[in-house]
Design a protein around this motif. Structure first.
Motif, PDB file in Angstrom:
ATOM      1  N   ALA A  57       9.694 -12.169  -7.482  1.00  0.00           N
ATOM      2  CA  ALA A  57       8.439 -11.745  -8.196  1.00  0.00           C
ATOM      3  C   ALA A  57       8.057 -10.975  -6.743  1.00  0.00           C
ATOM      4  CB  ALA A  57       7.906 -12.499  -8.631  1.00  0.00           C
ATOM      5  N   ALA A  58       8.016 -11.825  -5.566  1.00  0.00           N
ATOM      6  CA  ALA A  58       6.968 -10.772  -4.528  1.00  0.00           C
ATOM      7  C   ALA A  58       8.097 -10.286  -3.911  1.00  0.00           C
ATOM      8  CB  ALA A  58       6.809 -12.137  -3.585  1.00  0.00           C
ATOM      9  N   ALA A  59       8.880  -9.787  -4.155  1.00  0.00           N
ATOM     10  CA  ALA A  59       9.597  -8.259  -3.979  1.00  0.00           C
ATOM     11  C   ALA A  59       9.364  -7.087  -4.444  1.00  0.00           C
ATOM     12  CB  ALA A  59      11.344  -8.769  -3.649  1.00  0.00           C
ATOM     13  N   GLY A  60       9.318  -7.474  -5.553  1.00  0.00           N
ATOM     14  CA  GLY A  60       9.087  -6.185  -6.712  1.00  0.00           C
ATOM     15  C   GLY A  60       7.717  -6.255  -6.600  1.00  0.00           C
ATOM     16  N   PHE A  61       6.764  -6.645  -6.459  1.00  0.00           N
ATOM     17  CA  PHE A  61       5.206  -6.256  -5.966  1.00  0.00           C
ATOM     18  C   PHE A  61       5.108  -5.766  -4.304  1.00  0.00           C
ATOM     19  CE2 PHE A  61       1.471  -7.270  -3.654  1.00  0.00           C
ATOM     20  CZ  PHE A  61       0.288  -6.536  -4.230  1.00  0.00           C
ATOM     21  N   VAL A  62       6.344  -5.892  -3.569  1.00  0.00           N
ATOM     22  CA  VAL A  62       6.079  -5.371  -2.383  1.00  0.00           C
ATOM     23  C   VAL A  62       7.097  -4.149  -2.138  1.00  0.00           C
ATOM     24  CG1 VAL A  62       6.904  -5.079  -0.087  1.00  0.00           C
ATOM     25  CG2 VAL A  62       6.135  -7.268  -0.824  1.00  0.00           C
ATOM     26  N   GLY A  63       7.715  -4.063  -3.047  1.00  0.00           N
ATOM     27  CA  GLY A  63       8.589  -2.776  -4.355  1.00  0.00           C
ATOM     28  C   GLY A  63       7.651  -1.192  -4.284  1.00  0.00           C
ATOM     29  N   ALA A  64       6.720  -2.337  -5.586  1.00  0.00           N
ATOM     30  CA  ALA A  64       6.181  -1.625  -5.982  1.00  0.00           C
ATOM     31  C   ALA A  64       4.355  -0.632  -5.407  1.00  0.00           C
ATOM     32  CB  ALA A  64       4.758  -2.331  -7.257  1.00  0.00           C
ATOM     33  N   PHE A  65       4.503  -1.869  -4.345  1.00  0.00           N
ATOM     34  CA  PHE A  65       3.195  -1.371  -3.490  1.00  0.00           C
ATOM     35  C   PHE A  65       3.494   0.115  -2.612  1.00  0.00           C
ATOM     36  CE2 PHE A  65       1.224  -1.788   0.827  1.00  0.00           C
ATOM     37  CZ  PHE A  65      -0.436  -1.346   0.944  1.00  0.00           C
ATOM     38  N   LEU A  66       4.500  -0.069  -1.916  1.00  0.00           N
ATOM     39  CA  LEU A  66       5.434   0.689  -1.496  1.00  0.00           C
ATOM     40  C   LEU A  66       6.526   1.887  -2.099  1.00  0.00           C
ATOM     41  CD1 LEU A  66       8.539  -1.615   0.748  1.00  0.00           C
ATOM     42  CD2 LEU A  66       5.943  -0.914   2.017  1.00  0.00           C
ATOM     43  N   GLY A  67       6.029   1.505  -2.958  1.00  0.00           N
ATOM     44  CA  GLY A  67       6.437   2.659  -3.746  1.00  0.00           C
ATOM     45  C   GLY A  67       5.284   3.878  -3.854  1.00  0.00           C
ATOM     46  N   ALA A  68       3.421   3.122  -4.240  1.00  0.00           N
ATOM     47  CA  ALA A  68       2.563   3.976  -4.636  1.00  0.00           C
ATOM     48  C   ALA A  68       2.191   4.664  -3.280  1.00  0.00           C
ATOM     49  CB  ALA A  68       1.550   2.238  -4.980  1.00  0.00           C
ATOM     50  N   LEU A  69       2.461   3.754  -2.113  1.00  0.00           N
ATOM     51  CA  LEU A  69       2.152   4.094  -1.070  1.00  0.00           C
ATOM     52  C   LEU A  69       2.822   5.830  -0.842  1.00  0.00           C
ATOM     53  CD1 LEU A  69       2.418   0.990   1.431  1.00  0.00           C
ATOM     54  CD2 LEU A  69      -0.084   2.827   0.553  1.00  0.00           C
ATOM     55  N   ALA A  70       4.134   6.011  -0.715  1.00  0.00           N
ATOM     56  CA  ALA A  70       5.082   7.133  -1.221  1.00  0.00           C
ATOM     57  C   ALA A  70       4.726   7.935  -1.722  1.00  0.00           C
ATOM     58  CB  ALA A  70       6.545   6.414  -1.272  1.00  0.00           C
ATOM     59  N   LEU A  71       3.861   7.532  -3.248  1.00  0.00           N
ATOM     60  CA  LEU A  71       3.332   8.325  -3.954  1.00  0.00           C
ATOM     61  C   LEU A  71       2.011   8.660  -3.698  1.00  0.00           C
ATOM     62  CD1 LEU A  71       4.498   9.612  -7.253  1.00  0.00           C
ATOM     63  CD2 LEU A  71       2.906   7.529  -8.039  1.00  0.00           C
ATOM     64  N   ILE A  72       1.365   8.220  -3.500  1.00  0.00           N
ATOM     65  CA  ILE A  72       0.040   8.590  -2.700  1.00  0.00           C
ATOM     66  C   ILE A  72       0.890   9.662  -1.050  1.00  0.00           C
ATOM     67  CG2 ILE A  72      -1.988   8.547  -1.275  1.00  0.00           C
ATOM     68  CD1 ILE A  72      -1.727   5.811  -3.159  1.00  0.00           C
ATOM     69  N   TRP A  73       1.595   9.244  -0.333  1.00  0.00           N
ATOM     70  CA  TRP A  73       1.307  10.040   0.239  1.00  0.00           C
ATOM     71  C   TRP A  73       2.313  11.474   0.109  1.00  0.00           C
ATOM     72  CZ3 TRP A  73       6.423  12.463   2.578  1.00  0.00           C
ATOM     73  CH2 TRP A  73       6.756  13.311   3.462  1.00  0.00           C
ATOM     74  N   LEU A  74       3.196  11.860  -0.693  1.00  0.00           N
ATOM     75  CA  LEU A  74       3.358  12.672  -1.690  1.00  0.00           C
ATOM     76  C   LEU A  74       2.795  13.795  -2.079  1.00  0.00           C
ATOM     77  CD1 LEU A  74       7.222  11.254  -3.323  1.00  0.00           C
ATOM     78  CD2 LEU A  74       7.213  13.100  -1.366  1.00  0.00           C
TER      79      LEU A  74
END
Length: 77
Positions: free
Chosen positions: A54-71
């Motif tokens: 569950a924590a890995a899913g949260f970290v993955g979602a957070f990193l994905g959101a950061l990547a999307l904001i950067w793009l």
């Protein structure tokens, strides 16, 4: 068959655990210690893997959101 496997693994785990803890027990007690230890340890391990999953899913979602904001900031604005 899983019951027999649990008994064999429990006997081996109980034997090792009683030797490491320097506990002299008879064979049925050694097997019981191993089997119940396997049940407790297996449950705790499953809980740990689930919580880390569950924590890995949260970290993955957070990193994905950061990547999307950067793009979005880099290429759309």
């Amino acid at each position: 068959m899983p019951f027999l496997t649990l008994m064999i693994i429990g006997a081996a785990a109980g034997f090792l655990a009683t030797r490491v803890m320097k506990l002299n027990t008879d064979v049925p007690t050694t097997i019981a210690i191993g089997v119940f230890g396997a049940l407790i340890g297996g449950g705790l391990l499953r809980l740990l893997v689930w919580s880390l999953g569950a924590a890995a899913g949260f970290v993955g979602a957070f990193l994905g959101a950061l990547a999307l904001i950067w793009l979005w900031r880099t290429y759309i604005r």
